[in-house]
Design a protein around this motif. Structure first.
Motif, PDB file in Angstrom:
ATOM      1  N   SER A  69       0.646  -1.204   0.062  1.00 55.57           N
ATOM      2  CA  SER A  69      -0.094   0.029  -0.036  1.00 55.57           C
ATOM      3  C   SER A  69       0.867   1.256  -0.112  1.00 55.57           C
ATOM      4  CB  SER A  69      -1.028   0.023   1.204  1.00 55.57           C
ATOM      5  OG  SER A  69      -1.926  -1.115   1.104  1.00 55.57           O
ATOM      6  N   ALA A  70       1.916   1.136   0.844  1.00 54.91           N
ATOM      7  CA  ALA A  70       2.930   2.395   0.866  1.00 54.91           C
ATOM      8  C   ALA A  70       3.367   2.956  -0.396  1.00 54.91           C
ATOM      9  CB  ALA A  70       3.920   2.259   1.837  1.00 54.91           C
ATOM     10  N   GLU A  71       3.894   1.789  -1.422  1.00 52.94           N
ATOM     11  CA  GLU A  71       4.360   1.648  -2.523  1.00 52.94           C
ATOM     12  C   GLU A  71       3.332   2.290  -3.843  1.00 52.94           C
ATOM     13  OE1 GLU A  71       6.076  -1.021  -6.290  1.00 52.94           O
ATOM     14  OE2 GLU A  71       6.037  -1.803  -4.166  1.00 52.94           O
ATOM     15  N   GLU A  72       2.096   1.890  -3.538  1.00 52.16           N
ATOM     16  CA  GLU A  72       0.996   2.400  -4.281  1.00 52.16           C
ATOM     17  C   GLU A  72       0.751   3.965  -4.273  1.00 52.16           C
ATOM     18  OE1 GLU A  72      -2.215   0.196  -3.196  1.00 52.16           O
ATOM     19  OE2 GLU A  72      -1.640  -1.567  -4.464  1.00 52.16           O
ATOM     20  N   ALA A  73       1.014   4.430  -2.921  1.00 56.22           N
ATOM     21  CA  ALA A  73       0.803   5.896  -2.523  1.00 56.22           C
ATOM     22  C   ALA A  73       1.792   6.629  -3.297  1.00 56.22           C
ATOM     23  CB  ALA A  73       0.788   6.125  -0.988  1.00 56.22           C
ATOM     24  N   VAL A  74       3.189   6.009  -3.312  1.00 61.44           N
ATOM     25  CA  VAL A  74       4.338   6.672  -3.866  1.00 61.44           C
ATOM     26  C   VAL A  74       4.017   6.902  -5.595  1.00 61.44           C
ATOM     27  CG1 VAL A  74       6.644   6.496  -4.463  1.00 61.44           C
ATOM     28  CG2 VAL A  74       6.117   6.197  -1.993  1.00 61.44           C
ATOM     29  N   VAL A  75       3.526   5.724  -6.059  1.00 60.26           N
ATOM     30  CA  VAL A  75       3.494   5.743  -7.478  1.00 60.26           C
ATOM     31  C   VAL A  75       2.331   6.657  -8.031  1.00 60.26           C
ATOM     32  CG1 VAL A  75       2.222   4.383  -9.319  1.00 60.26           C
ATOM     33  CG2 VAL A  75       3.889   3.133  -7.714  1.00 60.26           C
ATOM     34  N   VAL A  76       1.145   6.885  -7.029  1.00 57.18           N
ATOM     35  CA  VAL A  76      -0.006   7.583  -7.476  1.00 57.18           C
ATOM     36  C   VAL A  76       0.603   9.219  -7.305  1.00 57.18           C
ATOM     37  CG1 VAL A  76      -2.175   8.777  -6.424  1.00 57.18           C
ATOM     38  CG2 VAL A  76      -1.768   6.237  -6.740  1.00 57.18           C
ATOM     39  N   GLN A  77       1.241   9.505  -6.077  1.00 58.76           N
ATOM     40  CA  GLN A  77       1.863  10.809  -6.218  1.00 58.76           C
ATOM     41  C   GLN A  77       2.929  11.191  -7.289  1.00 58.76           C
ATOM     42  OE1 GLN A  77       1.318  13.066  -3.337  1.00 58.76           O
ATOM     43  NE2 GLN A  77       2.352  14.677  -4.673  1.00 58.76           N
ATOM     44  N   SER A  78       3.845  10.407  -7.765  1.00 57.57           N
ATOM     45  CA  SER A  78       4.742  10.637  -8.614  1.00 57.57           C
ATOM     46  C   SER A  78       4.115  10.894  -9.862  1.00 57.57           C
ATOM     47  CB  SER A  78       5.719   9.281  -8.820  1.00 57.57           C
ATOM     48  OG  SER A  78       6.628   9.698  -9.749  1.00 57.57           O
ATOM     49  N   PHE A  79       2.844  10.141 -10.156  1.00 53.82           N
ATOM     50  CA  PHE A  79       2.213  10.263 -11.520  1.00 53.82           C
ATOM     51  C   PHE A  79       1.626  11.460 -11.432  1.00 53.82           C
ATOM     52  CE2 PHE A  79      -1.256   9.030 -14.412  1.00 53.82           C
ATOM     53  CZ  PHE A  79      -0.613   8.845 -15.361  1.00 53.82           C
ATOM     54  N   SER A  80       0.976  11.843 -10.470  1.00 53.89           N
ATOM     55  CA  SER A  80       0.297  13.134 -10.371  1.00 53.89           C
ATOM     56  C   SER A  80       1.132  14.194 -10.829  1.00 53.89           C
ATOM     57  CB  SER A  80      -0.445  13.261  -8.959  1.00 53.89           C
ATOM     58  OG  SER A  80      -1.514  12.193  -8.898  1.00 53.89           O
ATOM     59  N   GLU A  81       2.363  14.244 -10.142  1.00 53.54           N
ATOM     60  CA  GLU A  81       3.277  15.432 -10.264  1.00 53.54           C
ATOM     61  C   GLU A  81       3.703  15.230 -11.757  1.00 53.54           C
ATOM     62  OE1 GLU A  81       6.355  14.522  -7.641  1.00 53.54           O
ATOM     63  OE2 GLU A  81       5.146  15.078  -5.781  1.00 53.54           O
ATOM     64  N   GLU A  88      -3.878  14.753  -3.211  1.00 53.64           N
ATOM     65  CA  GLU A  88      -4.275  14.553  -1.818  1.00 53.64           C
ATOM     66  C   GLU A  88      -4.468  13.108  -1.208  1.00 53.64           C
ATOM     67  OE1 GLU A  88      -5.624  16.720   0.614  1.00 53.64           O
ATOM     68  OE2 GLU A  88      -5.975  18.671  -0.264  1.00 53.64           O
ATOM     69  N   GLN A  89      -3.413  13.020  -0.326  1.00 55.93           N
ATOM     70  CA  GLN A  89      -3.649  11.578   0.215  1.00 55.93           C
ATOM     71  C   GLN A  89      -3.969  11.313   1.742  1.00 55.93           C
ATOM     72  OE1 GLN A  89      -0.364   8.880  -0.898  1.00 55.93           O
ATOM     73  NE2 GLN A  89      -0.081  10.207  -3.129  1.00 55.93           N
ATOM     74  N   ILE A  90      -4.267  10.357   1.893  1.00 50.71           N
ATOM     75  CA  ILE A  90      -4.776   9.901   3.490  1.00 50.71           C
ATOM     76  C   ILE A  90      -4.320   8.530   3.735  1.00 50.71           C
ATOM     77  CG2 ILE A  90      -6.961   9.163   3.058  1.00 50.71           C
ATOM     78  CD1 ILE A  90      -7.892  10.754   5.716  1.00 50.71           C
ATOM     79  N   SER A  91      -3.625   8.165   5.131  1.00 47.92           N
ATOM     80  CA  SER A  91      -3.293   6.949   5.527  1.00 47.92           C
ATOM     81  C   SER A  91      -4.452   6.518   6.518  1.00 47.92           C
ATOM     82  CB  SER A  91      -1.870   6.762   6.049  1.00 47.92           C
ATOM     83  OG  SER A  91      -0.847   7.088   5.080  1.00 47.92           O
TER      84      SER A  91
END
Length: 477
Positions: A69-81, A88-91
């Motif tokens: 799940s942590a890796e997915e958050a990084v992928v989404v953040q990087s792609f958005s950038e 926006e993200q939340i854990s």
């Protein structure tokens, strides 16, 4: 690839225009899980954003169930950038939330995810939330509902657009296939993550996707397309039925202090499909638990309303609502109103000279007017909603009250007295109204009038003898 790309984006624009998914100036929160569907959606919207006049915010919820799940958050953040889209993200600590609430994992995750999406929309002033459901999701949902049992509304399955908490939830990819989205990701080198739990048969949807649909597709290779078309047809017809039911509700039903009422004859004059839809619509108005109403509940109500059924019925309509048939009148009672009038009566004093007394328990007003008839006139009531009394023969203060056990009245034109209960039966007063029905008495306790039903033989107006008349009228609010 260029033609294919143009075709897919043009399809997206055509769908958005036809379904009115957004308008120029809209800010859209895009729900991005990190899977291929939502990553494709984010990319597609970013490609049309400028020409469509929309702006985007990506929103990703990390449910914390899986190590990746942590890796997915990084992928989404990087792609958005990479796309130049704010993210926006939340854990979420879903295991703790599930333990606290006792909810199942899927439902709890969905609830918390939607709360996050709405909060993100509020922070950014967005009026639209975009979700990545696609045509295969639609086919799976239709099949799941067929297996479990459903009606026309259930076959409509996932809506392309609906309003929730003053925000539009849209699904721009609902008519695109999963294979097309995977190809789109490949064509644009879009990164995505795969959720291994989608291959586990712990969830009903996974069993339908992995086992049921492939097996049935042996008999119809175009089964997913057939299910998607069924949802399209059902959605259109369900929408028409909803509109027609609402029109009939406005025409035939009436809001009353105790809930909603309509005439049995009016309901029975409708096609059976509209009877069911109108009953369900009424229950939806009265209860937040209307989804718990079953087909059997609705059929029982239809049977109770049918010609030839007993003249009085009382039953649980489901969703915490009580249904009553009282002669030709059908009533759907809100829970907070059930039993109104059964916890004690009421009484209003009417002093000499009073002109208006509100009887809130019955939703009515009783009007009083003194008239001088010394010139020899003999006034008569204008109808059953009025009564005239010789004012000099009345003992004030008068009293308007609810009935009491054993109430009897000396009836005009009859020898002896009659029970008020029997008068209610003869007058076809619905049982639910009898405890609240107003009776007019004098200070000596004599019953003078049951409005709309009978008048007593006391204080009669006599031509040439009566000098003053008290005209009493009941008006319903």
């Amino acid at each position: 690839m260029g033609n294919r790309e143009d075709e897919r984006l043009r399809f997206l624009r055509r769908t958005a225009a036809r379904e009115k998914l957004w308008k120029n100036g809209d800010k859209i929160v895009v729900a991005v899980s990190g899977g291929p569907d939502s990553m494709a959606l984010l990319h597609m919207l970013s490609q049309v954003a400028e020409s469509e006049g929309i702006s985007l915010v990506a929103a990703h919820a990390n449910h914390g169930f899986r190590p990746e799940s942590a890796e997915e958050a990084v992928v989404v953040q990087s792609f958005s950038e990479r796309l130049g889209v704010e993210c926006e993200q939340i854990s979420l600590n879903m295991p703790a939330y599930i333990e606290e609430t006792g909810m199942n994992g899927q439902e709890a995750s969905r609830l918390r995810r939607y709360v996050f999406l709405h909060e993100t929309a509020a922070r950014h002033g967005a009026g639209v939330i975009a979700l990545a459901h696609h045509a295969d999701d639609q086919a799976e949902t239709v099949m799941m509902r067929i297996i479990r049992g459903t009606g026309l509304g259930g076959l409509a399955a996932i809506a392309m657009k609906r309003t929730e908490k003053n925000v539009e939830l849209i699904r721009p990819l609902l008519r695109m296939k999963k294979t097309d989205l995977l190809q789109y990701c490949s064509d644009y080198d879009i990164p995505y993550c795969l959720d291994g739990s989608n291959e586990k048969r712990d969830y009903f949807r996974n069993v339908v996707r992995l086992d049921v649909l492939p097996y049935l597709s042996q008999f119809n290779p175009q089964l997913p397309d057939s299910l998607w078309r069924l949802a399209e047809l059902a959605s259109s017809e369900d929408d028409w039925m909803d509109r027609e039911a609402k029109r009939l509700f406005d025409e035939l039903a009436s809001f009353e202090p105790e809930g909603v009422a309509l005439q049995a004859e009016a309901l029975n004059g409708l096609h059976v499909a509209l009877q069911r839809r109108l009953i369900k619509l009424i229950l939806n108005y009265l209860s937040e638990e209307a989804d718990s109403v079953t087909f059997d509940h609705i059929e029982t109500i239809r049977a109770a309303a049918a010609p030839g059924a007993r003249s009085t019925w009382r039953l649980d309509a489901g969703g915490g609502v009580r249904f009553l048939r009282e002669y030709g009148r059908l009533s759907f009672i809100r829970p907070k109103q059930v039993g109104a009038g059964e916890n004690g009566g009421y009484a209003y004093e009417v002093p000499a000279g009073a002109t208006r007394i509100e009887v809130k328990e019955f939703g009515s007003v009783m009007m009083f007017a003194a008239e001088d008839v010394s010139a020899g006139r003999s006034p008569a009531p204008a109808g059953r909603e009025e009564a005239c009394f010789d004012i000099d023969k009345l003992k004030f203060p008068l009293v308007i009250r609810s009935r009491k056990p054993g109430d009897r009245m000396q009836i005009l034109g009859l020898n002896g007295s009659k029970k008020v209960q029997d008068m209610f039966v003869d007058g076809k007063v619905p049982p639910s109204l009898r405890e609240r029905y107003p009776l007019l008495c004098d200070a000596a306790g004599r019953l003078l009038w049951v409005p709309g039903i009978r008048r007593s033989g006391h204080a009669l107006v006599e031509r040439g003898k009566t000098k003053g008349v008290l005209r009493v009228r009941i008006e319903h609010e």
